[in-house]
Design a protein around this motif. Structure first.
Motif, PDB file in Angstrom:
ATOM      1  N   ALA A 159     -10.968  32.506  58.822  1.00 58.55           N
ATOM      2  CA  ALA A 159     -12.037  33.430  59.203  1.00 58.55           C
ATOM      3  C   ALA A 159     -12.555  33.052  60.577  1.00 58.55           C
ATOM      4  CB  ALA A 159     -13.168  33.396  58.175  1.00 58.55           C
TER       5      ALA A 159
ATOM      6  N   GLY B 267      -4.478  31.114  56.324  1.00 58.53           N
ATOM      7  CA  GLY B 267      -5.570  32.070  56.179  1.00 58.53           C
ATOM      8  C   GLY B 267      -6.829  31.464  56.770  1.00 58.53           C
TER       9      GLY B 267
ATOM     10  N   GLU C 197      -5.203  40.774  60.604  1.00 60.31           N
ATOM     11  CA  GLU C 197      -6.609  40.423  60.801  1.00 60.31           C
ATOM     12  C   GLU C 197      -7.473  41.660  60.565  1.00 60.31           C
ATOM     13  OE1 GLU C 197      -9.579  38.434  64.192  1.00 60.31           O
ATOM     14  OE2 GLU C 197      -7.447  38.745  64.619  1.00 60.31           O
ATOM     15  N   HIS C 198      -8.604  41.469  59.875  1.00 59.97           N
ATOM     16  CA  HIS C 198      -9.474  42.592  59.534  1.00 59.97           C
ATOM     17  C   HIS C 198     -10.915  42.274  59.899  1.00 59.97           C
ATOM     18  CE1 HIS C 198     -10.803  46.183  57.416  1.00 59.97           C
ATOM     19  NE2 HIS C 198     -11.761  45.461  56.852  1.00 59.97           N
ATOM     20  N   THR C 199     -11.572  43.256  60.512  1.00 56.42           N
ATOM     21  CA  THR C 199     -12.987  43.148  60.883  1.00 56.42           C
ATOM     22  C   THR C 199     -13.680  44.448  60.503  1.00 56.42           C
ATOM     23  OG1 THR C 199     -12.403  41.769  62.777  1.00 56.42           O
ATOM     24  CG2 THR C 199     -14.605  42.701  62.766  1.00 56.42           C
TER      25      THR C 199
ATOM     26  N   ASN D 224      -8.646  28.153  60.682  1.00 52.95           N
ATOM     27  CA  ASN D 224      -7.644  28.482  59.677  1.00 52.95           C
ATOM     28  C   ASN D 224      -7.303  27.254  58.842  1.00 52.95           C
ATOM     29  OD1 ASN D 224      -7.319  31.156  60.464  1.00 52.95           O
ATOM     30  ND2 ASN D 224      -5.589  30.725  61.821  1.00 52.95           N
TER      31      ASN D 224
ATOM     32  N   LEU E 234     -17.958  38.917  61.386  1.00 56.68           N
ATOM     33  CA  LEU E 234     -17.022  38.075  60.671  1.00 56.68           C
ATOM     34  C   LEU E 234     -15.680  38.789  60.529  1.00 56.68           C
ATOM     35  CD1 LEU E 234     -17.001  35.296  59.230  1.00 56.68           C
ATOM     36  CD2 LEU E 234     -17.454  36.537  57.102  1.00 56.68           C
ATOM     37  N   SER E 235     -14.616  38.072  60.834  1.00 56.75           N
ATOM     38  CA  SER E 235     -13.268  38.611  60.694  1.00 56.75           C
ATOM     39  C   SER E 235     -12.449  37.700  59.782  1.00 56.75           C
ATOM     40  CB  SER E 235     -12.588  38.729  62.067  1.00 56.75           C
ATOM     41  OG  SER E 235     -12.499  37.466  62.698  1.00 56.75           O
ATOM     42  N   TYR E 236     -11.430  38.290  59.146  1.00 58.68           N
ATOM     43  CA  TYR E 236     -10.573  37.557  58.218  1.00 58.68           C
ATOM     44  C   TYR E 236      -9.122  37.707  58.648  1.00 58.68           C
ATOM     45  CZ  TYR E 236     -14.784  37.739  55.372  1.00 58.68           C
ATOM     46  OH  TYR E 236     -16.075  37.621  54.926  1.00 58.68           O
ATOM     47  N   GLU E 237      -8.351  36.642  58.452  1.00 52.90           N
ATOM     48  CA  GLU E 237      -6.971  36.642  58.926  1.00 52.90           C
ATOM     49  C   GLU E 237      -6.080  35.897  57.934  1.00 52.90           C
ATOM     50  OE1 GLU E 237      -4.500  35.405  62.990  1.00 52.90           O
ATOM     51  OE2 GLU E 237      -6.423  34.450  62.541  1.00 52.90           O
ATOM     52  N   GLY E 238      -4.831  36.335  57.819  1.00 56.64           N
ATOM     53  CA  GLY E 238      -3.870  35.651  56.968  1.00 56.64           C
ATOM     54  C   GLY E 238      -2.457  36.019  57.359  1.00 56.64           C
TER      55      GLY E 238
END
Length: 272
Positions: free
Chosen positions: A182, A180, A233-235, A163, A208-212
């Motif tokens: 990944a 934010g 978080e989104h995957t 992050n 791969l996942s994304y987070e913020g």
């Protein structure tokens, strides 16, 4: 005792143990980077008298004290525990998908580094700063069932990643930040209809996942802060998607530095 020493002991009624920068020039460290400091009396029961919540009065000029500092730049460890709401979506085929959701626990360990941004006008520390973090997370996901067939089993799903943290009030009592990043999340899909010998019955996705999100910390003492962190978080893969809202309690531990001690008489003469 010299009359001058008696005079300053009578005049100075208390030593305030607070976060301050007034006496940084008195105590020496291996760096001049900005820091939070606190004055700490030594042998409190014997040489000092408590006169308030964070106030101490020296009983003689020989009462000793030192300074503890938390430098703005440096490594930190930040564990956290969360409550999460997780939604899973499984694509059964081109025209069919099914979802499952629920509340679940989540745990996280972060190792980070704070960057010092120096002082504005050569005096006041800047409240704007950056931090970088490496993270390891473990979160529970719900069971996903379609027509009595299990496609995702309840269990703990790991994530590793990094992050970037934007500090907006670094030198305030409450430290607000946005973050934010990944990472890679290990997800597993099961295919219970695969009945033929040798057929694939499950697939593990290193995805791969994304987070913020946002973070609010309160410094309790030098090197130790506690606060709240909330984020999303989104995957997503071709077969399985996960969205997760989390809010939890985090603790931040930074290395502290202890100066050499001096007598209160020496301290008083250097600062007055």
């Amino acid at each position: 005792m010299k009359p001058s020493n008696i005079f300053f002991l009578l005049v100075v009624s208390a030593l305030f143990i607070t976060l301050n920068t007034a006496a940084q020039g008195v105590f020496e460290y291996g760096t001049k980077k900005c820091k939070y400091t606190a004055l700490v009396p030594e042998n409190k029961d014997r040489d000092w008298k408590k006169t308030g919540k964070n106030e101490w009065t020296p009983l003689s000029e020989n009462s000793r004290l030192h300074q503890v500092a938390e430098k703005c730049s440096g490594w930190y460890l930040q564990p956290g525990i969360y409550g999460s709401y997780t939604n899973l979506t499984q694509n059964i085929d081109a025209s069919t998908s099914v979802s499952a959701s629920g509340f679940s626990p989540k745990a996280e360990i972060v190792i980070g580094y704070d960057f010092c941004t120096g002082h504005k006008d050569g005096v006041s520390p800047r409240n704007f700063a950056l931090s970088v973090e490496a993270k390891v997370q473990l979160t529970k996901v719900p069971t996903l069932v379609y027509k009595d067939l299990t496609y995702t089993k309840a269990g703990y799903m790991p994530t590793v990643g990094a992050n970037l943290v934007l500090q907006l009030s670094k030198h305030k009592p409450w430290q607000f930040a946005i973050y934010g990043g990944a990472g890679y999340t290990r997800m597993t899909s099961y295919y219970p209809q695969a009945t033929e010998a040798g057929a694939v019955d499950k697939i593990k996705h290193n995805t791969l996942s994304y987070e913020g999100g946002i973070q609010l910390l309160k410094r309790l003492k030098i090197g130790h802060s506690i606060g709240i962190k909330a984020g999303y978080e989104h995957t997503q893969t071709a077969h399985l998607g996960r969205g997760q809202f989390s809010i939890g309690l985090v603790w931040k531990f930074k290395k502290t530095h202890k100066s050499k001690s001096m007598s209160y008489g020496e301290y008083y003469r250097l600062t007055h």
